[in-house]
Design a protein around this motif. Structure first.
Motif, PDB file in Angstrom:
ATOM      1  N   THR A   1       0.806  -1.180  -0.104  1.00 46.11           N
ATOM      2  CA  THR A   1       0.065   0.007   0.055  1.00 46.11           C
ATOM      3  C   THR A   1       0.706   1.197  -0.187  1.00 46.11           C
ATOM      4  O   THR A   1       0.689   2.227  -0.815  1.00 46.11           O
ATOM      5  CB  THR A   1      -0.892   0.005   1.222  1.00 46.11           C
ATOM      6  N   ASN A   2       1.895   1.397   0.807  1.00 43.57           N
ATOM      7  CA  ASN A   2       2.730   2.598   0.814  1.00 43.57           C
ATOM      8  C   ASN A   2       3.859   2.756   0.196  1.00 43.57           C
ATOM      9  O   ASN A   2       4.330   3.762  -0.088  1.00 43.57           O
ATOM     10  CB  ASN A   2       3.015   2.935   2.370  1.00 43.57           C
TER      11      ASN A   2
ATOM     12  N   GLY B   1       2.606   0.764  -4.189  1.00 40.20           N
ATOM     13  CA  GLY B   1       1.486   1.790  -4.561  1.00 40.20           C
ATOM     14  C   GLY B   1       0.403   1.108  -5.084  1.00 40.20           C
ATOM     15  O   GLY B   1      -0.169   1.448  -5.982  1.00 40.20           O
TER      16      GLY B   1
ATOM     17  N   SER C   1      -3.417   0.021  -4.098  1.00 41.01           N
ATOM     18  CA  SER C   1      -4.689   0.357  -3.076  1.00 41.01           C
ATOM     19  C   SER C   1      -4.736  -0.981  -2.068  1.00 41.01           C
ATOM     20  O   SER C   1      -4.511  -1.975  -2.336  1.00 41.01           O
ATOM     21  CB  SER C   1      -5.742   0.504  -3.883  1.00 41.01           C
TER      22      SER C   1
ATOM     23  N   SER D   1       7.099   4.845   3.078  1.00 38.85           N
ATOM     24  CA  SER D   1       7.151   5.834   2.235  1.00 38.85           C
ATOM     25  C   SER D   1       7.593   5.072   0.809  1.00 38.85           C
ATOM     26  O   SER D   1       8.532   4.089   0.846  1.00 38.85           O
ATOM     27  CB  SER D   1       8.163   7.061   2.537  1.00 38.85           C
ATOM     28  N   SER D   2       7.279   5.691  -0.293  1.00 40.96           N
ATOM     29  CA  SER D   2       7.769   4.986  -1.607  1.00 40.96           C
ATOM     30  C   SER D   2       9.619   5.195  -1.815  1.00 40.96           C
ATOM     31  O   SER D   2      10.037   4.265  -2.468  1.00 40.96           O
ATOM     32  CB  SER D   2       7.197   5.846  -2.741  1.00 40.96           C
TER      33      SER D   2
ATOM     34  N   ASP E   1      -5.490   6.763   4.056  1.00 38.34           N
ATOM     35  CA  ASP E   1      -4.982   7.588   3.002  1.00 38.34           C
ATOM     36  C   ASP E   1      -3.445   6.939   3.158  1.00 38.34           C
ATOM     37  O   ASP E   1      -2.681   7.249   3.901  1.00 38.34           O
ATOM     38  CB  ASP E   1      -5.082   8.936   3.432  1.00 38.34           C
ATOM     39  N   GLN E   2      -3.254   6.258   1.845  1.00 32.67           N
ATOM     40  CA  GLN E   2      -1.941   5.407   1.647  1.00 32.67           C
ATOM     41  C   GLN E   2      -0.915   6.398   1.434  1.00 32.67           C
ATOM     42  O   GLN E   2       0.280   6.050   1.580  1.00 32.67           O
ATOM     43  CB  GLN E   2      -2.039   4.241   0.817  1.00 32.67           C
ATOM     44  N   GLN E   3      -1.393   7.769   0.939  1.00 27.89           N
ATOM     45  CA  GLN E   3      -0.196   8.709   0.662  1.00 27.89           C
ATOM     46  C   GLN E   3       0.053   9.419   2.009  1.00 27.89           C
ATOM     47  O   GLN E   3       1.277  10.066   1.934  1.00 27.89           O
ATOM     48  CB  GLN E   3      -0.706   9.954  -0.252  1.00 27.89           C
ATOM     49  N   ASN E   4      -0.587   9.467   3.016  1.00 28.47           N
ATOM     50  CA  ASN E   4      -0.183  10.069   4.262  1.00 28.47           C
ATOM     51  C   ASN E   4       0.517   9.062   5.161  1.00 28.47           C
ATOM     52  O   ASN E   4       0.264   7.987   5.684  1.00 28.47           O
ATOM     53  CB  ASN E   4      -1.485  10.626   5.120  1.00 28.47           C
ATOM     54  N   THR E   5       1.912   9.584   5.457  1.00 32.90           N
ATOM     55  CA  THR E   5       2.717   8.704   6.011  1.00 32.90           C
ATOM     56  C   THR E   5       2.763   9.047   7.588  1.00 32.90           C
ATOM     57  O   THR E   5       3.332   8.304   8.293  1.00 32.90           O
ATOM     58  CB  THR E   5       4.078   8.904   5.628  1.00 32.90           C
TER      59      THR E   5
END
Length: 472
Positions: free
Chosen positions: A48-49, A52, A54, A189-190, A413-417
């Motif tokens: 997920t994080n 990438g 869902s 994080s990516s 929200d997978q974009q929010n770390t």
């Protein structure tokens, strides 16, 4: 039974194992857990994080992979029971499957095809199928070492000690190693993609060397003759399931226990990062998922002798449920949630119950194999382990799909770390405490139906060996 026959029986079937042999066998669990626990605890977070995908897509993938396993496990079980490889009926697969398993484990945590569902499916399906090619014969190997119930208890205690050593190495070590190699010092994080790849490479190669060690220290002595293996078929799995009540009870307990563990493990990292807001404490929280094993697993033989196996399950399952209730209460009371030491205590209490109850359940597998042999005359260890494998992977399927669906439902929200909404945090708490506690209550009821006590098992095993008196 005369003394000569009894002595022959004890020599033939009731073998004593040295501590080195127990540790050697347990190193197989340690090896597999370096991979299995990493996947169980962190693959969803990685997908997920970092990768990438869902949460919903990852959860669906976990379900599909487990469906493949349900079809694959009986094939593997029948195959290993029928075949007699040169280097051991069951132990050969530690080597034959160990090398490709190492490769696929590393590829699962490679970010080279970031966001590609196709790549994720290929590598995860491959990993899961190869894991079965080790895990099913490894489980059968357990039942081939001895019939002695006391030895099996000691062996199970040792292997669970080793398994949890692997869990500790993963729970505590993986976040630290990933953070060390990650350019931003984060695991979610990516930018941490290469760090995950390096970490999995280290753990997988270490696991391969441990599988080799396990191979060198084990000897199969309670197995079917080659003539008997000719009559083993995939259909024996369902036949055995229908007529072997203790096996059915154990299978249902497996699906419940593994669903509980998989859900709780996969949610642990989310919980510490977003709910507790203490990602730096994640290694300690995860480590407490294994540390109780080093305190309590060596005591299991004495506890079982004192209160009996069924009462031991009741006691430790109740402790686990209490720990989950404690974790929930701490998490919903603002003044308590900031006291991280309370969170860690609750995790320790929960893990104590989970480790002993779910660790000792593996000692029941040789029992249901012997029960089936006593009833039918066929010792189909591979088939039985394939069946238990189907159910524990069904539990893993729930453990994979439920977190993904819950996270999708609560709007994770997978974009929010750093932060999540209050509703998303509540969903994470469901996964850490509420759903696992409900599954354990169900597990308590299921295990109450298991009626093979030690006295009965000794009688069954001696009667089986007495059949071979003409060969002694």
């Amino acid at each position: 039974m005369n003394t000569d026959v009894k002595q022959g029986i004890e020599t033939r079937g009731f073998y004593k194992l040295s501590q080195v042999q127990r540790i050697g066998f347990g190193s197989g669990d340690l090896a597999q857990n370096l991979i299995y626990q990493t996947v169980s605890m962190y693959l969803l977070l990685f997908y997920t994080n970092v990768f990438g995908i869902s949460a919903a897509a990852a959860g669906l993938m976990f379900l599909i992979v487990r469906i493949v396993d349900v079809l694959w496990d009986p094939v593997v079980g029948a195959f290993v029971d029928k075949k007699n490889p040169k280097y051991g009926k069951y132990r050969s697969y530690l080597l034959l499957s160990g090398i490709p398993l190492t490769g696929f484990a590393i590829l699962c945590f490679w970010n080279g095809f970031s966001g590609s569902l196709t790549y994720a499916y290929i590598t995860y399906v491959g990993l899961s199928m190869l894991y079965t090619l080790i895990n099913v014969p490894y489980g059968a190997l357990n039942a081939s070492l001895t019939r002695d119930t006391d030895e099996i208890t000691k062996l199970t205690s040792t292997r669970m000690f080793m398994a949890n050593l692997g869990g500790l190495a993963v729970g505590y070590g993986v976040p630290i190693v990933v953070q060390y190699f990650s350019p931003d010092g984060k695991i979610n994080s990516s930018a941490s993609g290469d760090a995950w790849f390096i970490t999995m490479t280290i753990y997988a190669i270490a696991g391969l060397f441990l599988l080799i060690f396990c191979y060198t220290q084990t000897k199969e002595r309670v197995v079917m003759d080659e003539k008997e293996t000719e009559n083993v078929h995939v259909s024996d799995l369902w036949t055995e399931f229908r007529r072997n009540k203790p096996l059915r009870v154990l299978a249902y307990f497996f699906i419940t226990a593994f669903a509980m563990m998989a859900i709780g493990n996969s949610a642990g990292s989310y919980y510490m990062i977003y709910n507790v807001q203490a990602p730096q404490m994640l290694p300690y929280f995860m480590a407490l998922g294994s540390i109780p094993a080093f305190i309590f697993m060596p005591l299991v033989p004495a506890i079982k002798r004192t209160i009996g196996k069924r009462q031991m399950f009741y006691l430790f399952l109740s402790i686990a449920i209490f720990g989950m209730i404690l974790l929930y209460v701490i998490s919903v009371v603002p003044a308590l949630k900031t006291q991280i030491w309370l969170v860690l205590i609750a995790q320790f209490v929960k893990s104590t119950g989970v480790i002993v109850a779910t660790g000792y359940m593996w000692a029941l597998v040789p029992e249901v194999i012997s029960y089936g042999e006593h009833t039918t005359g066929k010792r189909i260890s591979g088939i039985v382990n394939a069946l238990t494998g189907i159910f524990y992977k069904a539990g893993m399927a729930l453990g994979g799909v439920v977190p993904g669906l819950v996270l999708a439902y609560v709007g994770f929200d997978q974009q929010n770390t750093l932060r999540q909404s209050a509703f998303a945090e509540q969903g994470i708490l469901w996964l850490v405490a509420v759903i696992p506690a409900m599954l354990l209550v169900l597990g308590l009821w299921i295990i109450s139906k298991y009626d093979l006590d030690d006295a009965l098992m000794d009688k069954i095993n001696y009667e089986i060996e007495y059949r071979y008196k003409d060969q002694i």
